[in-house]
Scaffold this motif. Structure first.
Motif, short mmCIF file in Angstrom:
data_model
loop_
_atom_site.label_atom_id
_atom_site.label_comp_id
_atom_site.label_asym_id
_atom_site.label_seq_id
_atom_site.Cartn_x
_atom_site.Cartn_y
_atom_site.Cartn_z
N ASP A 1 0.68 -3.61 9.24
CA ASP A 1 -0.72 -3.42 9.64
C ASP A 1 -1.34 -2.07 9.38
O ASP A 1 -2.56 -1.93 9.46
N SER B 1 0.87 -1.19 0.00
CA SER B 1 0.00 0.00 0.00
C SER B 1 0.89 1.22 0.00
O SER B 1 1.69 1.39 0.92
N TRP C 1 0.11 4.68 0.64
CA TRP C 1 -0.95 5.60 1.05
C TRP C 1 -0.59 7.01 0.57
O TRP C 1 0.52 7.24 0.07
N ARG D 1 -7.83 -12.42 9.51
CA ARG D 1 -8.36 -11.49 8.52
C ARG D 1 -8.01 -11.94 7.12
O ARG D 1 -6.96 -12.55 6.89
N1 URC Z 1 -3.07 -2.03 5.69
C1 URC Z 1 -2.55 -1.64 4.53
C2 URC Z 1 -2.89 -3.24 6.20
N2 URC Z 1 -1.79 -2.50 3.83
O1 URC Z 1 -2.75 -0.49 4.10
C3 URC Z 1 -1.54 -3.74 4.30
C4 URC Z 1 -2.09 -4.14 5.49
N3 URC Z 1 -0.83 -4.77 3.83
O2 URC Z 1 -3.42 -3.52 7.26
N4 URC Z 1 -1.67 -5.40 5.71
C5 URC Z 1 -0.91 -5.78 4.70
O3 URC Z 1 -0.35 -6.89 4.55
#
Ligand code: URC
Length: 384
Positions: free
Chosen positions: A293, A43, A45, A204
Motif C-alpha cells: 500500500d 513501485s 520510489w 480502488r
Molecule cells: N502504492 C505504490 C500503492 N505502489 O506506490 C503500489 C500500491 N502497488 O499503494 N499498491 C500496489 O499494488
C-alpha cells in the motif's frame, strides 16, 4: 569470506551486489527453476532508486522506469478528478525520481547484472546448520553449500526465518484482494505520465506508467479470504465489483488480459525485531513482509542491502556486521510495514467513516499533504 545468498529475487540480488562491492564472494541459490513474480510491476520510489544507484544498478531504473510525473485521484463512480498535481516538487526536494518498473524486467536485469550463470536455480533450502567456523545450507535435492555467512532473502514464506526466530510466523490477511497486470498505456484510461487512482466503496483502481508505453494496473476489492479463483470469470468478476464505475475503469477491464492478470490475497507479517542469528541474516520480505500500500516492499529490500554493505564496510567481523545491520534496519522496516498497514486500512474501508473522510480530504488536497507523506517515507531511507 563467502556468503550464501538464499533467494535470487530483488532482495537477494541487491544483497549480492552490496556484498560484492565489499569484496565478499557470494553464491546465490534460488528455489525455483524460473522466477515468476506474483506482481506484474513494482513501485521503486526515490529511496529505492537511490539504493539501486548506490548498488551500481541505476541503469536498470533508467531503462525500466516509467514516466510518472503527475499524480491524481479520481472518484471511481463519476470519474471526477478529486486532486491532480505534479510530483516535481517532491522529486526536486528528495533529489531522485520514482520509477515504477515491470517486475519481470527488474528481476531479469538484476540477475543479469549479477551474472545469470552465477545463480544456481532449483535449489530450495530445507535446513540451516551453523558452527563456529561457518554456516551450511541443506537443499531439498540433497546437496549442501557451505559459507561464512548466510543472507536469507527467501521471501515472505521464508524457510530460514523459522531458524532465525526459533518459531514460525503466520501471515496476516490484510482484508483485500488485488488483481494486477500490465496493459498498453491508453490516454482514454488515464494520462500517460500520471499515477492515477480511482477510489470509492473502499475499493480502488490504479494505473501507473512503466516503460514501453505500458500501464501497471491494480484493482483492490475488500473481500473475505479464500474465495475461489477463476481466470475464466476474471473479467466478469471485475465488471461485477466495479459495476457503475466510470468509463476509464470499464475500458481498463476490457483491455486487460485475464491470462496474465495476477490475483493476490494481500497479506503482511506482524513486524519483529530479530533479523539475525549468529552468521545468518534475514533480508527483504523474509524480515519484513508488507502490504503493497505504500509501494515500499521492494524498496525496503534494497535498503536492507545497502545497509548490509555499509555494515561490512565498517567491519569484516561477520557477527558484528550482521548485528549492526539488524540494529540499523529493524525500526525502519517496522515503520514501513505499519505505515503500509495503516494506509491499507484507510484505503480499503476497514472503517468506512474513516475512508469517507479520506475521500473528502482528497477533494481538498493540492498535493502538499500527499507529497509530505511520500517525502517522509523516502528520506527515512539509509541514503536520505
Ligand atoms: N502504492 C505504490 C500503492 N505502489 O506506490 C503500489 C500500491 N502497488 O499503494 N499498491 C500496489 O499494488
Amino acid at each position: 569470506m563467502k556468503a550464501l545468498i538464499i533467494g535470487a529475487g530483488i532482495g537477494g540480488m541487491a544483497a549480492a551486489a552490496a556484498l560484492r562491492q565489499q569484496g565478499i564472494e557470494c553464491d546465490v541459490f534460488e528455489a525455483v527453476k524460473e522466477i515468476k513474480p506474483v506482481g506484474a510491476a513494482i513501485s521503486v520510489w526515490s529511496n529505492g532508486v537511490k539504493c539501486m544507484n548506490h548498488l551500481g544498478m541505476g541503469h536498470i531504473m533508467d531503462e525500466l522506469g516509467g514516466p510518472m510525473r503527475n499524480m491524481a485521484y479520481q472518484d471511481g463512480k463519476t470519474g471526477q478528478v478529486m486532486t491532480q498535481f505534479s510530483l516535481k516538487p517532491l522529486i526536486d526536494e528528495v533529489g531522485e525520481r520514482p520509477c515504477p518498473v515491470s517486475r519481470a524486467g527488474l528481476q531479469s536485469m538484476m540477475v543479469d547484472s549479477w551474472g545469470r550463470d552465477s545463480v544456481q536455480f532449483d535449489k530450495r533450502i530445507e535446513r540451516v546448520e551453523e558452527t563456529e567456523q561457518g554456516v551450511s545450507a541443506y537443499f531439498t535435492d540433497g546437496t549442501v553449500a557451505h559459507g561464512d555467512l548466510m543472507i536469507a532473502a527467501d521471501g515472505a514464506r521464508s524457510v530460514v526465518r523459522g531458524y532465525v526466530l526459533g518459531m514460525e510466523l503466520e501471515r496476516r490477511y490484510a482484508g483485500y484482494v488485488n488483481w494486477n497486470g500490465l496493459v498498453a498505456a491508453d490516454a482514454l484510461i488515464a494520462p500517460l505520465d500520471q499515477w492515477t487512482t480511482f477510489v470509492g466503496e473502499g475499493k480502488r483502481v490504479s494505473v501507473m506508467p512503466i516503460s514501453d508505453q505500458r500501464f501497471y494496473f491494480f484493482f483492490d476489492v475488500p473481500l473475505p479470504v479464500g474465495l475461489e479463483e477463476n481466470r475464466a470469470t476474471l473479467k466478469d468478476d471485475l465488471k461485477g465489483y466495479f459495476a457503475g464505475w466510470a468509463d476509464p475503469v470499464q475500458k481498463l477491464i476490457d483491455a486487460l488480459d485475464p491470462e496474465t492478470t495476477n490475483r493476490i490475497e494481500i497479506h503482511d507479517v506482524e513486524p519483529f525485531d530479530t533479523f539475525v542469528k549468529g552468521r545468518v541474516a534475514l533480508l527483504g520480505d523474509s524480515a519484513h513482509s508488507t502490504t503493497p500500500d505504500i509501494g515500499q516492499g521492494g524498496c525496503s529490500a534494497m535498503e536492507d542491502a545497502v545497509v548490509l554493505g555499509m555494515a561490512f564496510a565498517d567491519t569484516q567481523d561477520i557477527e558484528s556486521a550482521l548485528q549492526a545491520y539488524q540494529s540499523k534496519r529493524h525500526e525502519r522496516a517496522k515503520d514501513l510495514v505499519l505505515k503500509a498497514r495503516k494506509r491499507c486500512d484507510v484505503t480499503h474501508g476497514k472503517n468506512m467513516k474513516v475512508t469517507q473522510a479520506w475521500y473528502d480530504e482528497l477533494k481538498q488536497e493540492q498535493g502538499d499533504n500527499i507529497m509530505a507523506g511520500l517525502k517522509e517515507t523516502i528520506i527515512g531511507g539509509p541514503l536520505g
